[in-house]
Design a protein around this motif. Structure first.
Motif, PDB file in Angstrom:
ATOM      1  N   PRO A  25       0.811  -1.231   0.000  1.00 41.25           N
ATOM      2  CA  PRO A  25       0.000   0.000   0.000  1.00 41.25           C
ATOM      3  C   PRO A  25       0.845   1.283   0.000  1.00 41.25           C
ATOM      4  O   PRO A  25       0.577   2.185  -0.822  1.00 41.25           O
ATOM      5  CB  PRO A  25      -0.847  -0.125   1.273  1.00 41.25           C
ATOM      6  CG  PRO A  25      -0.917  -1.596   1.528  1.00 41.25           C
ATOM      7  CD  PRO A  25       0.413  -2.123   1.115  1.00 41.25           C
ATOM      8  N   PRO A  26       1.880   1.414   0.879  1.00 37.83           N
ATOM      9  CA  PRO A  26       2.710   2.637   0.805  1.00 37.83           C
ATOM     10  C   PRO A  26       3.438   2.754  -0.522  1.00 37.83           C
ATOM     11  O   PRO A  26       3.597   3.866  -1.053  1.00 37.83           O
ATOM     12  CB  PRO A  26       3.696   2.466   1.963  1.00 37.83           C
ATOM     13  CG  PRO A  26       3.070   1.480   2.882  1.00 37.83           C
ATOM     14  CD  PRO A  26       2.297   0.559   2.008  1.00 37.83           C
ATOM     15  N   GLY A  27       3.898   1.600  -1.067  1.00 39.77           N
ATOM     16  CA  GLY A  27       4.606   1.636  -2.349  1.00 39.77           C
ATOM     17  C   GLY A  27       3.723   2.135  -3.472  1.00 39.77           C
ATOM     18  O   GLY A  27       4.150   2.936  -4.313  1.00 39.77           O
ATOM     19  N   LEU A  28       2.473   1.654  -3.503  1.00 38.18           N
ATOM     20  CA  LEU A  28       1.545   2.127  -4.530  1.00 38.18           C
ATOM     21  C   LEU A  28       1.293   3.631  -4.405  1.00 38.18           C
ATOM     22  O   LEU A  28       1.215   4.355  -5.413  1.00 38.18           O
ATOM     23  CB  LEU A  28       0.221   1.355  -4.416  1.00 38.18           C
ATOM     24  CG  LEU A  28       0.210  -0.078  -4.940  1.00 38.18           C
ATOM     25  CD1 LEU A  28      -1.104  -0.772  -4.569  1.00 38.18           C
ATOM     26  CD2 LEU A  28       0.391  -0.093  -6.453  1.00 38.18           C
ATOM     27  N   TYR A  29       1.163   4.087  -3.166  1.00 35.82           N
ATOM     28  CA  TYR A  29       0.919   5.520  -2.939  1.00 35.82           C
ATOM     29  C   TYR A  29       2.093   6.347  -3.445  1.00 35.82           C
ATOM     30  O   TYR A  29       1.901   7.369  -4.147  1.00 35.82           O
ATOM     31  CB  TYR A  29       0.691   5.771  -1.451  1.00 35.82           C
ATOM     32  CG  TYR A  29       0.560   7.235  -1.104  1.00 35.82           C
ATOM     33  CD1 TYR A  29      -0.625   7.934  -1.347  1.00 35.82           C
ATOM     34  CD2 TYR A  29       1.641   7.929  -0.550  1.00 35.82           C
ATOM     35  CE1 TYR A  29      -0.728   9.280  -1.048  1.00 35.82           C
ATOM     36  CE2 TYR A  29       1.547   9.267  -0.241  1.00 35.82           C
ATOM     37  CZ  TYR A  29       0.352   9.947  -0.495  1.00 35.82           C
ATOM     38  OH  TYR A  29       0.261  11.294  -0.202  1.00 35.82           O
ATOM     39  N   LEU A  30       3.321   5.932  -3.131  1.00 30.87           N
ATOM     40  CA  LEU A  30       4.512   6.678  -3.543  1.00 30.87           C
ATOM     41  C   LEU A  30       4.663   6.677  -5.064  1.00 30.87           C
ATOM     42  O   LEU A  30       5.009   7.704  -5.669  1.00 30.87           O
ATOM     43  CB  LEU A  30       5.757   6.092  -2.884  1.00 30.87           C
ATOM     44  CG  LEU A  30       5.866   6.292  -1.363  1.00 30.87           C
ATOM     45  CD1 LEU A  30       7.053   5.510  -0.808  1.00 30.87           C
ATOM     46  CD2 LEU A  30       6.018   7.784  -1.034  1.00 30.87           C
ATOM     47  N   ILE A  31       4.428   5.523  -5.695  1.00 32.32           N
ATOM     48  CA  ILE A  31       4.530   5.455  -7.158  1.00 32.32           C
ATOM     49  C   ILE A  31       3.498   6.371  -7.815  1.00 32.32           C
ATOM     50  O   ILE A  31       3.797   7.078  -8.791  1.00 32.32           O
ATOM     51  CB  ILE A  31       4.360   4.000  -7.640  1.00 32.32           C
ATOM     52  CG1 ILE A  31       5.579   3.166  -7.236  1.00 32.32           C
ATOM     53  CG2 ILE A  31       4.167   3.934  -9.159  1.00 32.32           C
ATOM     54  CD1 ILE A  31       5.435   1.681  -7.520  1.00 32.32           C
TER      55      ILE A  31
END
Length: 568
Positions: A20-26
């Motif tokens: 979830p954090p990775g998707l947000y950052l991307i």
């Protein structure tokens, strides 16, 4: 906490901190361009189709989604590719049949797909690749970089995870080579799809997608037919192996082992059906035969009872389909299950039950294969029983059911070979002859004499037990073959036998008595003992030595005695 639960919790915790954090950052740093909903839905539909038509290589399904992921990344960028890859991941893990629970597979595969996409996409961008470029050289060079990094990252993550679990896997295996070959064979399709779609729009998906999916569907059907043919070939080989077995136990064991290996099952059970009851004959779990501690049950109970009552085979893909059926003796971790009645001469003799930990473990054609194997098994078992009966008749005395001279001759020869090779330290022979047996026949009749022979045979078998082999040598002569018995120990046993026979009361029907009543008879025996290697290193010589000791040392000395052979 058990290791599986612990691993599942660790994976879900890692997923919460990574995906979830990775998707947000991307999304924040590499937002997707403006997209037409119809285009996104078209690509999504093709992702689903790619997951529904895998290629089967060496029995392992291979999902050709790579040709779409590269094209999607080159057109829409990293975020869109990550989302569509996650969708493909969900479909794949739902279709794959593995023993690992979905609760553990989902977080790991989601992390792996996300990490592969992120690593390959970021390296593409950092190396100077541009999303949406229509320069063919640029697209090929940087598209190949994206594909290569995706493949390497995927293999490294899988290899590392397997090693963390404590399992061994070679990094450069046959599966790795196949994955590498397929990844770069479909790469030209990715470039062609991307470039064609830029010029022709969604029509390019149909122009390339229809022949691509037609090809994979044809290959899928071909590999399925190949699997059926391979299973039929293996079934024939198993049939030949069963036919070569000469004992019913060998046929039964070989059948269970071979079927379990052919269908890749974790558990196999053979249940006998006799006189309205079911009795477990073999329990084979995790490649080992287990002790038979199950009591007989009524013929209509459990999975085997269902097969008998319906007189038909059946298959379940998951436990929820058969939870209502009583299955006390089926392993509790079983999910998929297949049962087949075993018939001989149109009569059900038993049931074979196969089970696996994974769901959807069996294919429908395997029921037909199992039916063929069950026929092979029934025929081989019947043949083995006939062979055993024939051997028993040729090796046994028809009256006393003891081994006969022919069997004794072979047995003593084999034992003497073991003595001469050093595998046996001692070998002894006890030869016995009933004293004055002709007088018993003359007084009470030959049938009464036969009754004494049968009773004496049973008495000798009871006294010798598993220590040696008892045989009727001929007429009123009996022999006991004793591996690893020295002459001294054999003499003690012979004396015990002599005393027991002397004191034993034999009850027979007198055929020559006017009343034909029951009479009590006492007999005595003269006994000779010979041993190897003390007396001889030849089998027949040892028999002659025991016979000599019997007549010279026991009979001529007054009968009802034990004598040992003494070298001159």
């Amino acid at each position: 906490m058990d290791p599986i639960t612990k691993r599942t919790r660790i994976l879900w915790t890692a997923w919460l901190f990574v995906v979830p954090p990775g998707l947000y950052l991307i999304y924040q740093y590499y937002p997707p361009p403006a997209m037409e909903p119809t285009e996104v839905l078209a690509y999504l539909a093709f992702f689903v189709l790619a997951c529904l038509f895998p290629m089967n290589i060496s029995g392992v399904p291979t999902y050709l989604v790579q040709w779409l992921t590269v094209a999607v990344f080159l057109k829409y960028g990293l975020f869109t590719e990550v989302i569509l890859s996650q969708v493909a991941m969900i479909i794949v893990i739902l279709r794959l049949r593995t023993s690992e629970s979905l609760s553990a597979r989902f977080p790991f595969n989601s992390i792996m797909f996300f990490a592969v996409s992120a690593i390959a996409g970021l390296l593409f961008l950092f190396a100077g690749g541009e999303v949406g470029s229509l320069s063919l050289a640029h697209v090929i060079v940087f598209g190949l970089l994206f594909q290569t990094v995706s493949f390497v990252a995927n293999q490294l993550i899988l290899y590392g995870y397997i090693r963390i679990l404590g399992e061994h896997k070679n990094f450069f295996s046959l599966d790795t080579i196949w994955d590498f070959t397929i990844a770069f064979l479909v790469f030209p399709f990715s470039i062609a799809l991307y470039m064609s779609e830029a010029y022709f729009g969604l029509a390019a998906l149909l122009l390339l997608g229809i022949p691509f999916f037609t090809m994979t569907a044809v290959i899928h059907m071909y590999t399925n037919s190949e699997k059926v043919n391979n299973d039929l070939k293996k079934a024939g080989e198993i049939g030949h192996q069963l036919a070569a077995r000469l004992s019913s136990d060998e046929v039964l064991d070989q059948f269970v082992i071979q079927v379990a290996e052919l269908f890749k099952v974790d558990y196999a059970y053979v249940i006998d059906y006799h006189k309205g009851q079911l009795l477990m004959l073999r329990i084979y779990e995790d490649e080992e035969f287990k002790p038979l501690d199950a009591d007989p049950v009524n013929f209509d109970q459990g999975i085997a009872g269902k097969a008998i009552v319906e007189n038909d085979s059946f298959m379940f893909s998951r436990k929820s389909q058969w939870e209502g059926i009583k299955t006390d003796h089926i392993h509790p971790e079983s999910e998929s299950l297949m049962a087949m009645p075993i018939s001989r001469n149109n009569k059900i003799e038993g049931v074979l039950v196969l089970a696996a930990r994974r769901k959807h473990a069996f294919l429908h054609h395997q029921l037909q294969i199992l039916d063929i194997l069950s026929t092979y098994f029934a025929v081989s078992l019947e043949k083995a029983v006939l062979v055993q009966n024939a051997i028993a008749k040729s090796e046994r005395c028809g009256l006393t059911k003891l081994y006969n001279y022919r069997y004794l001759d072979e047995a003593i020869g084999k034992c003497m070979e073991q003595v001469n090779s050093g595998d046996l330290n001692h070998l002894s022979v006890i030869m016995m002859d009933i004293d004055h047996f002709k007088a018993i026949n003359d007084k009470y009749g030959h049938q009464s004499g036969n009754e004494i022979l049968v009773a004496l045979a049973n008495l000798l078998k009871e006294m010798v037990g598993e220590e040696g082999t008892v045989a009727r040598y001929g007429g009123e002569e009996f022999v006991v073959l004793l591996p690893n018995y020295s002459k001294e120990v054999a003499m003690l046993l012979a004396e015990n036998i002599r005393k027991e026979i002397e004191s034993h009361e034999f009850l027979v029907q007198s055929d020559l008595d006017d009343n034909r009543g029951t009479v009590s008879i006492h007999i005595t025996m003269s006994i000779g003992v010979s041993s190897a290697p003390d007396d001889s290193d030849d089998a027949m010589a040892m028999i002659r030595n025991a016979d000599r000791a019997l007549y010279i040392g026991a009979k001529q000395a007054g009968r009802n005695k034990v004598a040992a052979y003494m070298k001159a």
